[in-house]
Scaffold this motif. Structure first.
Motif, PDB file in Angstrom:
ATOM      1  N   VAL A 132     -15.331   4.652   7.539  1.00  0.00           N
ATOM      2  CA  VAL A 132     -14.305   3.590   7.590  1.00  0.00           C
ATOM      3  C   VAL A 132     -13.292   3.922   8.681  1.00  0.00           C
ATOM      4  O   VAL A 132     -12.865   3.058   9.446  1.00  0.00           O
ATOM      5  CB  VAL A 132     -13.612   3.433   6.218  1.00  0.00           C
ATOM      6  CG1 VAL A 132     -12.345   2.603   6.319  1.00  0.00           C
ATOM      7  CG2 VAL A 132     -14.577   2.819   5.209  1.00  0.00           C
ATOM      8  N   MET A 133     -12.897   5.200   8.768  1.00  0.00           N
ATOM      9  CA  MET A 133     -11.894   5.586   9.763  1.00  0.00           C
ATOM     10  C   MET A 133     -12.558   6.027  11.072  1.00  0.00           C
ATOM     11  O   MET A 133     -12.096   5.687  12.162  1.00  0.00           O
ATOM     12  CB  MET A 133     -11.033   6.719   9.223  1.00  0.00           C
ATOM     13  CG  MET A 133      -9.802   6.997  10.059  1.00  0.00           C
ATOM     14  SD  MET A 133      -8.836   8.398   9.483  1.00  0.00           S
ATOM     15  CE  MET A 133      -8.096   7.795   8.007  1.00  0.00           C
ATOM     16  N   GLU A 139     -16.395  12.167   4.421  1.00  0.00           N
ATOM     17  CA  GLU A 139     -15.851  11.828   5.736  1.00  0.00           C
ATOM     18  C   GLU A 139     -16.228  12.990   6.649  1.00  0.00           C
ATOM     19  O   GLU A 139     -15.697  14.093   6.480  1.00  0.00           O
ATOM     20  CB  GLU A 139     -14.323  11.754   5.705  1.00  0.00           C
ATOM     21  CG  GLU A 139     -13.681  10.662   4.922  1.00  0.00           C
ATOM     22  CD  GLU A 139     -12.149  10.789   5.026  1.00  0.00           C
ATOM     23  OE1 GLU A 139     -11.505  11.100   4.021  1.00  0.00           O
ATOM     24  OE2 GLU A 139     -11.606  10.586   6.128  1.00  0.00           O
ATOM     25  N   ASP A 154     -18.867   8.187   4.977  1.00  0.00           N
ATOM     26  CA  ASP A 154     -17.771   7.218   4.958  1.00  0.00           C
ATOM     27  C   ASP A 154     -17.136   7.233   6.344  1.00  0.00           C
ATOM     28  O   ASP A 154     -16.348   8.126   6.658  1.00  0.00           O
ATOM     29  CB  ASP A 154     -16.758   7.580   3.876  1.00  0.00           C
ATOM     30  CG  ASP A 154     -15.597   6.602   3.865  1.00  0.00           C
ATOM     31  OD1 ASP A 154     -14.808   6.608   2.896  1.00  0.00           O
ATOM     32  OD2 ASP A 154     -15.438   5.839   4.841  1.00  0.00           O
ATOM     33  N   VAL A 160       1.251   4.382   0.888  1.00  0.00           N
ATOM     34  CA  VAL A 160       1.653   5.286   1.983  1.00  0.00           C
ATOM     35  C   VAL A 160       2.723   4.664   2.878  1.00  0.00           C
ATOM     36  O   VAL A 160       3.473   5.354   3.562  1.00  0.00           O
ATOM     37  CB  VAL A 160       0.412   5.726   2.802  1.00  0.00           C
ATOM     38  CG1 VAL A 160      -0.127   4.577   3.642  1.00  0.00           C
ATOM     39  CG2 VAL A 160       0.724   6.933   3.661  1.00  0.00           C
ATOM     40  N   SER A 175       0.874  -1.171   0.000  1.00  0.00           N
ATOM     41  CA  SER A 175       0.000   0.000   0.000  1.00  0.00           C
ATOM     42  C   SER A 175       0.913   1.222   0.000  1.00  0.00           C
ATOM     43  O   SER A 175       1.817   1.303   0.846  1.00  0.00           O
ATOM     44  CB  SER A 175      -0.926  -0.003   1.219  1.00  0.00           C
ATOM     45  OG  SER A 175      -2.022   0.865   0.991  1.00  0.00           O
ATOM     46  N   GLY A 199     -12.386  -1.337   3.026  1.00  0.00           N
ATOM     47  CA  GLY A 199     -13.097  -0.066   2.962  1.00  0.00           C
ATOM     48  C   GLY A 199     -13.380   0.357   1.533  1.00  0.00           C
ATOM     49  O   GLY A 199     -14.450   0.893   1.229  1.00  0.00           O
ATOM     50  N   THR A 200     -12.417   0.075   0.642  1.00  0.00           N
ATOM     51  CA  THR A 200     -12.624   0.397  -0.775  1.00  0.00           C
ATOM     52  C   THR A 200     -13.846  -0.327  -1.315  1.00  0.00           C
ATOM     53  O   THR A 200     -14.717   0.260  -1.972  1.00  0.00           O
ATOM     54  CB  THR A 200     -11.381  -0.008  -1.587  1.00  0.00           C
ATOM     55  OG1 THR A 200     -10.296   0.852  -1.250  1.00  0.00           O
ATOM     56  CG2 THR A 200     -11.635   0.041  -3.073  1.00  0.00           C
ATOM     57  N   ASN A 231      -8.351  11.872   6.226  1.00  0.00           N
ATOM     58  CA  ASN A 231      -7.425  11.750   5.102  1.00  0.00           C
ATOM     59  C   ASN A 231      -6.882  13.095   4.667  1.00  0.00           C
ATOM     60  O   ASN A 231      -6.206  13.196   3.642  1.00  0.00           O
ATOM     61  CB  ASN A 231      -8.102  11.014   3.946  1.00  0.00           C
ATOM     62  CG  ASN A 231      -8.165   9.525   4.245  1.00  0.00           C
ATOM     63  OD1 ASN A 231      -7.147   8.836   4.181  1.00  0.00           O
ATOM     64  ND2 ASN A 231      -9.322   9.048   4.641  1.00  0.00           N
ATOM     65  N   TYR A 284     -10.836  10.743   1.220  1.00  0.00           N
ATOM     66  CA  TYR A 284     -10.433   9.533   0.501  1.00  0.00           C
ATOM     67  C   TYR A 284     -11.427   8.435   0.858  1.00  0.00           C
ATOM     68  O   TYR A 284     -11.750   8.248   2.030  1.00  0.00           O
ATOM     69  CB  TYR A 284      -9.026   9.116   0.931  1.00  0.00           C
ATOM     70  CG  TYR A 284      -8.528   7.798   0.352  1.00  0.00           C
ATOM     71  CD1 TYR A 284      -8.278   6.710   1.184  1.00  0.00           C
ATOM     72  CD2 TYR A 284      -8.304   7.650  -1.003  1.00  0.00           C
ATOM     73  CE1 TYR A 284      -7.812   5.506   0.672  1.00  0.00           C
ATOM     74  CE2 TYR A 284      -7.832   6.448  -1.534  1.00  0.00           C
ATOM     75  CZ  TYR A 284      -7.586   5.371  -0.684  1.00  0.00           C
ATOM     76  OH  TYR A 284      -7.138   4.177  -1.186  1.00  0.00           O
ATOM     77  N   HIS A 285     -11.902   7.755  -0.177  1.00  0.00           N
ATOM     78  CA  HIS A 285     -12.919   6.718   0.057  1.00  0.00           C
ATOM     79  C   HIS A 285     -12.460   5.395  -0.552  1.00  0.00           C
ATOM     80  O   HIS A 285     -13.267   4.602  -1.025  1.00  0.00           O
ATOM     81  CB  HIS A 285     -14.251   7.153  -0.556  1.00  0.00           C
ATOM     82  CG  HIS A 285     -14.712   8.503  -0.079  1.00  0.00           C
ATOM     83  ND1 HIS A 285     -15.092   8.754   1.220  1.00  0.00           N
ATOM     84  CD2 HIS A 285     -14.832   9.688  -0.731  1.00  0.00           C
ATOM     85  CE1 HIS A 285     -15.415  10.025   1.352  1.00  0.00           C
ATOM     86  NE2 HIS A 285     -15.273  10.620   0.193  1.00  0.00           N
ATOM     87  N   GLY A 286     -11.119   5.166  -0.551  1.00  0.00           N
ATOM     88  CA  GLY A 286     -10.615   3.963  -1.187  1.00  0.00           C
ATOM     89  C   GLY A 286     -10.369   4.212  -2.669  1.00  0.00           C
ATOM     90  O   GLY A 286     -10.556   5.328  -3.167  1.00  0.00           O
ATOM     91  N   GLU A 299      -2.232  12.532   6.996  1.00  0.00           N
ATOM     92  CA  GLU A 299      -2.837  11.358   7.653  1.00  0.00           C
ATOM     93  C   GLU A 299      -3.101  11.644   9.120  1.00  0.00           C
ATOM     94  O   GLU A 299      -2.328  12.340   9.765  1.00  0.00           O
ATOM     95  CB  GLU A 299      -1.904  10.144   7.530  1.00  0.00           C
ATOM     96  CG  GLU A 299      -1.671   9.672   6.112  1.00  0.00           C
ATOM     97  CD  GLU A 299      -2.834   8.884   5.533  1.00  0.00           C
ATOM     98  OE1 GLU A 299      -2.725   8.417   4.389  1.00  0.00           O
ATOM     99  OE2 GLU A 299      -3.867   8.737   6.227  1.00  0.00           O
ATOM    100  N   LYS A 350     -11.994  -0.890   9.150  1.00  0.00           N
ATOM    101  CA  LYS A 350     -10.959  -0.727  10.170  1.00  0.00           C
ATOM    102  C   LYS A 350     -11.357  -1.324  11.529  1.00  0.00           C
ATOM    103  O   LYS A 350     -11.273  -2.540  11.727  1.00  0.00           O
ATOM    104  CB  LYS A 350     -10.564   0.748  10.270  1.00  0.00           C
ATOM    105  CG  LYS A 350      -9.914   1.263   8.956  1.00  0.00           C
ATOM    106  CD  LYS A 350      -9.498   2.696   9.046  1.00  0.00           C
ATOM    107  CE  LYS A 350      -9.129   3.260   7.697  1.00  0.00           C
ATOM    108  NZ  LYS A 350      -7.763   2.958   7.272  1.00  0.00           N
TER     109      LYS A 350
END
Ligand code: KE4
Length: 431
Positions: free
Chosen positions: A242-243, A207, A240, A26, A24, A118-119, A212, A145-147, A401, A268
């Motif tokens: 996810v985080m 988000e 979103d 990052v 990945s 998450g993507t 992100n 960012y959403h994947g 991040e 996550k």
């Protein structure tokens, strides 16, 4: 010959067989420079690299490890699950238990579909929104960012409320031509987009606390405007999370803001470190999904029995009374300590946190959008990143991040982190 750096050796080997040496981007440290640390093991608030150097971990696998690494109850649940089998490709009771646990904690959801990343969850939620509304256009925001689904790899077009352009090679402009990219927290742009395209918009994906672009909150007014305009024009509001889901609080960013989205994307934390994500919402929308409805979505490892065991054990721990109060207090003490250390050394700095998620900026303001975040002095951030890394503190290797505190981080860990930062602020001299 001094001990060869094992991270360098592994990175060279990795780059021979894996693009960029990582799975990945990052993780490659490209934004901050230097050699990524290859992690050998983790426990509690720490992990150890290939040189057996210990770090206080503020990545937590980019959010999942909210309990810290190797929580006994989670390890036990996973060990038991693997002895029953790794994957069946058939329904299990544990998927029902996890779905019921998620629905109990996310009142905006009446049904949920489990997936593996998450993507996949964001991509599926997007397809569902388009299928349920019969509309093509979507709205996203710069810095969110959403994947990496094609339609979501988009940067803002020129001018207000114009359709976006691909941010990645391999994404044809035809795929992004229906994606409007707006400025986060910009109510005027949002209203213009709905005035121009409102009745063609399938969904707005956001988000609501944007991790992100480090840590940028949607203002309550902006979040409410997103909700109201979606309702007014028959578009679906997609959070979103996810985080932020189960990270900023037991009820996520929607709980913090008091906004009810139409669809929620999770990931996550709900997998506890195993590949598991989800999306959900009202029954009337969710029943548009195959095998009931016309919107197709599927996955070989969706609801994987080992991942659901890990997720369930994690949710059980975070749902305990007082979990988030204690976690929030710890995260706030980190953020306040960093702010005080920077101020004492005359360094421009600001920070914010919610629950177990935090962000900081090398400027005195708290940015409200991506453009402001990106005015950060890269060199200063990189010096802080590497200074902390050298002192055994591992923060995100990119200034856009967020950071994550776990229940395993001790007051001593927080104090050591603040002291390490103070030394770096002092060494960087007067601003
Ligand atoms: P994954 O496909 O990486 O599981 O989830 C994509 C995703 C979706 N939505 C939000 C809000 C996210 O933050 C993410 C993934 N987050 C990044 C960190 N910013 C994961 C780290 C990485 O890409 O390696």
């Amino acid at each position: 010959m001094p001990n060869a750096d094992q991270n360098d050796i592994l990175f060279e080997r990795a780059r021979a067989v894996i693009p960029g040496g990582v799975n990945s981007p990052v993780r490659a440290f490209k934004a901050v420079g230097g050699t990524p640390r290859f992690i050998r093991r983790a426990e509690g608030a720490y992990f150890w690299d290939a040189n057996d150097k210990r770090y206080i971990d503020y990545i937590g696998s980019w959010g999942p490890m909210i309990l810290g690494h190797g929580h006994p109850a989670v390890v036990e649940a996973v060990q038991k699950a693997v002895l029953e089998g790794f994957s069946y490709g058939a329904p299990t009771e544990r998927e029902i238990e996890l779905a019921e646990a998620i629905l109990a904690l996310v009142p905006s959801m009446e049904m949920v579909r489990l997936v593996s990343s998450g993507t996949e969850a964001a991509m599926s939620a997007l397809r569902l929104a388009r299928g349920a509304t019969g509309r093509k256009h979507i709205i996203k925001f710069e810095g969110c960012y959403h994947g990496h689904a094609d339609a979501l790899l988009v940067k803002a077009g020129s001018g207000l409320a114009t359709f976006g352009h691909p941010t990645s090679a391999g994404v044809p402009p035809e795929v992004t031509q229906h994606t409007l990219v707006l400025e986060y927290n910009n109510i005027a742009q949002l209203e213009e987009a709905f005035a121009l395209h409102g009745n063609d918009i399938a969904c707005l994906m956001i988000e609501a606390i944007a991790g992100n672009m480090n840590f940028v909150r949607a203002t309550p007014e902006f979040a409410q405007r997103c909700r109201d305009l979606c309702t007014q024009h028959g578009a679906l509001l997609v959070f979103d999370e996810v985080m932020t889901g189960f990270r900023v609080g037991l009820h996520g960013a929607q709980g913090v803001l008091g906004i009810t989205p139409d669809l929620t994307v999770l990931g996550k934390v709900i997998g506890g470190g195993m590949p598991l994500a989800a999306f959900g919402g009202p029954r009337a929308i969710m029943e548009q999904l195959a095998p009931l409805g016309p919107v197709y979505q599927a996955g070989t490892l969706s609801g994987n029995p080992v991942a659901t065991a890990c997720g369930l054990a994690t949710l059980k721990e975070i749902a305990r009374p007082g979990f988030y109060e204690a976690l929030s207090k710890k995260t706030q003490s980190l953020v306040e300590g960093l702010k005080a250390a920077a101020a004492a050394e005359g360094q421009p700095f600001n920070a914010d946190s919610e629950g177990g998620m935090f962000g900081f900026f090398l400027m005195n303001e708290l940015p409200q959008n991506y453009a402001t975040v990106m005015t950060t002095d890269n060199a200063k951030f990189n010096a802080l990143f590497h200074g902390l890394l050298d002192r055994g503190v591992y923060i995100a290797p990119a200034l856009y991040e967020a950071g994550f505190v776990s229940a395993a981080h001790s007051d001593d860990d927080i104090a050591a982190t603040i002291e390490a930062a103070r030394q770096i602020f002092k060494a960087s001299g007067p601003r």
